[in-house]
Scaffold this active site. Structure first.
Site, PDB file in Angstrom:
ATOM      1  N   HIS A  72       0.830  -1.205   0.000  1.00 23.67           N
ATOM      2  CA  HIS A  72       0.000   0.000   0.000  1.00 23.67           C
ATOM      3  C   HIS A  72       0.868   1.261   0.000  1.00 23.67           C
ATOM      4  O   HIS A  72       1.802   1.363   0.793  1.00 23.67           O
ATOM      5  CB  HIS A  72      -0.880   0.029   1.254  1.00 23.67           C
ATOM      6  CG  HIS A  72      -2.016  -0.945   1.202  1.00 23.67           C
ATOM      7  ND1 HIS A  72      -2.994  -0.994   2.165  1.00 23.67           N
ATOM      8  CD2 HIS A  72      -2.332  -1.904   0.294  1.00 23.67           C
ATOM      9  CE1 HIS A  72      -3.865  -1.937   1.856  1.00 23.67           C
ATOM     10  NE2 HIS A  72      -3.483  -2.513   0.729  1.00 23.67           N
ATOM     11  N   TYR A 200      -9.294   4.983   7.945  1.00 21.71           N
ATOM     12  CA  TYR A 200      -9.405   5.310   9.375  1.00 21.71           C
ATOM     13  C   TYR A 200     -10.499   6.367   9.487  1.00 21.71           C
ATOM     14  O   TYR A 200     -10.397   7.430   8.878  1.00 21.71           O
ATOM     15  CB  TYR A 200      -8.109   5.927   9.898  1.00 21.71           C
ATOM     16  CG  TYR A 200      -6.956   4.964  10.043  1.00 21.71           C
ATOM     17  CD1 TYR A 200      -6.151   4.630   8.960  1.00 21.71           C
ATOM     18  CD2 TYR A 200      -6.656   4.412  11.284  1.00 21.71           C
ATOM     19  CE1 TYR A 200      -5.079   3.758   9.111  1.00 21.71           C
ATOM     20  CE2 TYR A 200      -5.583   3.544  11.439  1.00 21.71           C
ATOM     21  CZ  TYR A 200      -4.806   3.219  10.349  1.00 21.71           C
ATOM     22  OH  TYR A 200      -3.745   2.357  10.506  1.00 21.71           O
ATOM     23  N   PRO A 292      -3.410  -0.230  18.795  1.00 19.42           N
ATOM     24  CA  PRO A 292      -3.143  -0.648  17.409  1.00 19.42           C
ATOM     25  C   PRO A 292      -3.382   0.433  16.354  1.00 19.42           C
ATOM     26  O   PRO A 292      -3.114   0.204  15.171  1.00 19.42           O
ATOM     27  CB  PRO A 292      -4.104  -1.828  17.205  1.00 19.42           C
ATOM     28  CG  PRO A 292      -5.131  -1.719  18.273  1.00 19.42           C
ATOM     29  CD  PRO A 292      -4.534  -0.957  19.402  1.00 19.42           C
ATOM     30  N   LYS A 296       1.773  -0.402  15.078  1.00 20.41           N
ATOM     31  CA  LYS A 296       3.190  -0.436  15.442  1.00 20.41           C
ATOM     32  C   LYS A 296       3.620  -1.643  16.284  1.00 20.41           C
ATOM     33  O   LYS A 296       4.818  -1.927  16.392  1.00 20.41           O
ATOM     34  CB  LYS A 296       3.557   0.843  16.226  1.00 20.41           C
ATOM     35  CG  LYS A 296       3.511   2.094  15.396  1.00 20.41           C
ATOM     36  CD  LYS A 296       4.694   2.171  14.455  1.00 20.41           C
ATOM     37  CE  LYS A 296       4.534   3.223  13.391  1.00 20.41           C
ATOM     38  NZ  LYS A 296       4.462   2.700  12.033  1.00 20.41           N
ATOM     39  N   TYR A 384       4.139   6.665  10.066  1.00 21.86           N
ATOM     40  CA  TYR A 384       3.299   5.517   9.719  1.00 21.86           C
ATOM     41  C   TYR A 384       4.114   4.442   8.995  1.00 21.86           C
ATOM     42  O   TYR A 384       3.955   3.245   9.276  1.00 21.86           O
ATOM     43  CB  TYR A 384       2.116   5.972   8.847  1.00 21.86           C
ATOM     44  CG  TYR A 384       1.026   4.942   8.753  1.00 21.86           C
ATOM     45  CD1 TYR A 384      -0.005   4.907   9.691  1.00 21.86           C
ATOM     46  CD2 TYR A 384       1.031   3.974   7.749  1.00 21.86           C
ATOM     47  CE1 TYR A 384      -0.993   3.946   9.636  1.00 21.86           C
ATOM     48  CE2 TYR A 384       0.043   2.997   7.681  1.00 21.86           C
ATOM     49  CZ  TYR A 384      -0.966   3.001   8.622  1.00 21.86           C
ATOM     50  OH  TYR A 384      -1.948   2.036   8.570  1.00 21.86           O
TER      51      TYR A 384
END
Ligand SMILES: Cc1cc2nc3c(=O)[nH]c(=O)nc-3n(C[C@H](O)[C@H](O)[C@H](O)COP(=O)(O)OP(=O)(O)OC[C@H]3O[C@@H](n4cnc5c(N)ncnc54)[C@H](O)[C@@H]3O)c2cc1C
Length: 389
Positions: A72, A200, A292, A296, A384
């Site tokens: 991604h 998200y 979560p 990580k 990220y």
């Protein structure tokens, strides 16, 4: 039995550490409380940083991830009725990979077996002993028979509830913790993901996350109350709630189906310092937990394993203690940055019971900023995809 490094726990941290040590020529034994099947049955993380994939390549277990994993280049943040893409690749040159923790674990287990390395499954009552001396030992019971492994070092890779951290005297350890006032209700379903990248969602009913394990298997989460029980969430209620929390385009596209796994996980940030106690080291969830939201947990387990393996290689090959002396400091520097990022993502995206409408407006302002300022977007993206190690 005698080995150089006795590892407690056959989760990602223990298995990866075992393979790294093996390729560095360092003999090791893993002690695991459960069966291999049980460990593989735990549905957990699913997103790998490039650095984690590189470690899998280094130990020769990355081939299936490269074949089957989904790469991604971005994520989407949904709020106020619309979605905004964060271009991870454009901002950092890096990508992330969707490849389940169960698959990572299976690949590592297979490699360990193929290399003929010793893993003692169903070992009860593991006890790290004398790790403050030069002759540590690891006691355990297998099939009712007491065993002991004499070793140079013990690696506590036994997760948050493990015995390693609990064996340290309280005066030698400091812990830092934040418990969040909500949990994540997650389901796994054999349905195509609603979007090819993660969504998200910050919504007035609470947070939601659309992720996946493959092009045919979806993983969805909704923020829930800590008091909620699984049987209060039949599939229909879950799908209805998820649709509420998505933008209309995603809600219309969502393919629903029976759940094949459903669980509630509390959210917590936790760090134990230091990560070394004489001849015992902690790695992965044994030393730290992150919510979560930043994806990580598994990646930190991998970077700890890397730091520790390199330090031990230095000890054996160069006869230098510098690496093991700095392991804790080095690992914690990366851990705290991931703890900060995971806390920040959690704070920006969830509905908090005590911050009211002011808190909700601040979140929207932050989301608007993060999705429109190149500097803010790059900062999110850089964290990220994973800080270097
Ligand atoms: C329910 C849940 C969901 C999660 N979801 C996500 C997610 O979506 N994204 C994300 O990034 N992270 C997630 N995580 C976090 C991620 O899975 C962990 O960070 C990762 O598993 C850490 O690996 P580890 O090897 O350090 O610990 P673990 O995976 O916990 O492995 C520890 C191992 O030690 C063994 N063990 C424990 N005690 C003993 C003992 N006394 N003797 C012998 N063996 C012992 C355990 O059986 C286990 O196999 C989730 C965690 C949980 C619990």
């Amino acid at each position: 039995m005698r080995t150089k490094v006795a590892i407690i726990g056959a989760g990602p941290a223990g298995l990866l550490l075992g393979q790294l040590l093996h390729i560095y020529g360092i003999d090791n034994v893993i002690l695991e409380r459960h069966t291999g099947e049980y460990v593989l049955g735990r549905i957990r993380a699913g997103l790998l940083e490039e650095g984690t994939v590189e470690l899998l390549d280094e130990v020769g277990t990355g081939a299936r991830a490269h074949r089957e994993g989904l790469v991604h280049g971005g994520i989407e943040l949904a709020f106020a009725g619309s979605r905004h893409r964060i271009d991870l690749k454009g901002a950092t040159g890096k990508t992330v990979m969707i490849y389940g923790q169960t698959e990572v674990t299976l690949d590592l287990m297979n490699a360990r077996q193929a290399a003929g390395l010793t893993t003692i499954y169903e070992a009860e009552h593991a006890r790290p002993l004398d790790f403050d001396t030069d002759h540590p030992r690891l006691g355990y019971v297998k099939d009712g028979v007491t065993g002991e492994i004499a070793c140079d070092f013990i690696a506590g890779c036994d997760g948050y509830h493990g015995v390693s951290r609990a064996s340290v005297k309280p005066s030698a350890i400091q812990t830092f913790e934040r418990v969040y006032p909500f949990g994540w209700l997650g389901i796994l379903s054999d349905t195509p993901p609603v979007s090819h990248e993660l969504i998200y969602s910050n919504h007035e009913r609470g947070f939601a996350l659309c992720t996946m394990r493959s092009t045919r298997r979806s993983r969805y989460y909704v923020q829930c109350s800590l008091e909620d029980q699984i049987d209060q969430w039949p599939d229909d209620r879950f799908w209805d709630e998820l649709k509420w929390r998505l933008d209309s385009e995603a809600a219309d596209k969502l393919v629903i189906g029976p759940s094949i796994e459903k669980s509630i996980a509390p959210l917590r940030s936790f760090v134990a310092e230091p990560m070394r106690f004489g001849r015992m080291f902690l790695a992965g969830d044994a030393a730290h937990i992150v919510p979560p939201t930043g994806a990580k947990g598994l990646n930190l387990a991998a970077s700890d394993a890397h730091y520790l393996a390199v330090a031990l290689r230095e000890y054996y090959d160069d006869k230098s203690s510098a690496g093991i002396d700095h392991y804790s400091e080095k690992a914690l520097a990366r851990v705290w940055k991931a703890v900060r990022f995971s806390w920040w993502m959690t704070s920006m995206l969830h509905k908090f019971p005590d911050t009211g409408t002011f808190g909700a407006r601040i979140q929207l302002a932050e989301l608007d900023y993060v999705t429109h300022s190149a500097a803010a977007m790059t900062s999110l993206a850089e964290n990220y995809v994973g800080l270097p190690f």
